[in-house]
Design a protein around this motif. Structure first.
Motif, short mmCIF file in Angstrom:
data_model
loop_
_atom_site.label_atom_id
_atom_site.label_comp_id
_atom_site.label_asym_id
_atom_site.label_seq_id
_atom_site.Cartn_x
_atom_site.Cartn_y
_atom_site.Cartn_z
N UNK A 120 0.69 -1.37 -0.02
CA UNK A 120 -0.01 0.06 0.13
C UNK A 120 0.62 1.36 -0.11
N UNK A 121 1.80 1.33 0.81
CA UNK A 121 2.92 2.31 0.81
C UNK A 121 3.53 2.53 -0.63
N UNK A 122 4.00 1.50 -1.17
CA UNK A 122 4.68 1.55 -2.66
C UNK A 122 3.59 2.00 -3.61
N UNK A 123 2.22 1.66 -3.54
CA UNK A 123 1.31 2.09 -4.31
C UNK A 123 0.96 3.31 -4.23
N UNK A 124 0.90 3.91 -3.20
CA UNK A 124 0.70 5.35 -2.85
C UNK A 124 1.93 6.30 -3.86
N UNK A 125 2.92 5.68 -3.52
CA UNK A 125 4.16 6.57 -4.39
C UNK A 125 4.06 6.40 -5.96
N UNK A 126 3.65 5.24 -6.28
CA UNK A 126 3.32 4.92 -7.56
C UNK A 126 2.02 6.01 -7.95
N UNK A 127 1.12 6.18 -7.36
CA UNK A 127 0.05 7.03 -7.69
C UNK A 127 0.60 8.57 -7.79
N UNK A 128 1.31 8.77 -6.88
CA UNK A 128 1.72 10.06 -6.52
C UNK A 128 2.69 10.53 -7.68
N UNK A 129 3.53 9.62 -8.21
CA UNK A 129 4.44 9.62 -9.19
C UNK A 129 3.67 9.85 -10.47
N UNK A 130 2.65 9.25 -10.60
CA UNK A 130 1.92 9.32 -12.26
C UNK A 130 0.43 9.58 -11.95
N UNK A 137 6.82 -2.84 -5.51
CA UNK A 137 5.37 -3.36 -5.17
C UNK A 137 5.20 -4.79 -5.45
N UNK A 138 5.58 -5.43 -6.61
CA UNK A 138 5.41 -6.93 -6.85
C UNK A 138 6.28 -7.52 -5.71
N UNK A 139 7.14 -7.15 -5.28
CA UNK A 139 7.95 -7.94 -4.03
C UNK A 139 6.79 -7.81 -2.86
N UNK A 140 6.58 -6.47 -2.52
CA UNK A 140 5.80 -6.51 -1.31
C UNK A 140 4.67 -7.40 -1.48
N UNK A 141 3.87 -7.42 -2.71
CA UNK A 141 2.58 -8.29 -2.85
C UNK A 141 3.10 -9.60 -2.31
N UNK A 142 4.20 -10.05 -2.88
CA UNK A 142 4.53 -11.55 -2.72
C UNK A 142 4.74 -11.68 -1.38
N UNK A 143 5.58 -10.79 -0.71
CA UNK A 143 6.00 -10.89 0.69
C UNK A 143 4.67 -10.89 1.72
N UNK A 144 3.55 -10.21 1.44
CA UNK A 144 2.30 -10.27 1.79
C UNK A 144 1.71 -11.65 1.70
N UNK A 145 1.75 -12.02 0.64
CA UNK A 145 1.00 -13.26 0.36
C UNK A 145 1.77 -14.56 1.29
N UNK A 146 2.79 -14.29 1.27
CA UNK A 146 3.74 -15.33 1.95
C UNK A 146 3.38 -15.56 3.68
N UNK A 147 3.18 -14.09 4.08
CA UNK A 147 2.89 -13.76 5.54
C UNK A 147 1.70 -14.53 5.92
N UNK A 148 0.61 -14.26 4.86
CA UNK A 148 -0.76 -14.47 4.81
C UNK A 148 -0.91 -16.09 5.13
#
Length: 59
Positions: free
Chosen positions: A15-25, A47-58
């Motif tokens: 979510x943090x990385x996604x916010x940066x993406x949205x702010x950039x573009x 962002x892709x790495x963060x999503x993968x990490x969140x899926x592994x944690x879940x």
């Protein structure tokens, strides 16, 4: 090391990385500069790495 950087191996939340993406573009109709495109590519990769990490944690 900049104050916003994290030690290697730590992944910021998607979510943090996604916010940066949205702010950039803010308007996809406007082309990014070469530097902006490079930053966007880095953010997409992070962002892709963060999503993968969140899926592994879940699991």
């Amino acid at each position: 090391m900049s104050p916003n950087s994290q030690p290697p191996g730590l992944v910021r939340p998607a979510a943090v990385v996604n916010a940066e993406i949205r702010a950039l573009w803010t308007d996809p109709r406007v082309q990014l500069t070469a530097e902006g495109r490079a930053a966007l590519e880095r953010l997409y990769t992070e962002w892709a790495a963060a999503v993968r990490a969140e899926v592994v944690e879940a699991a």
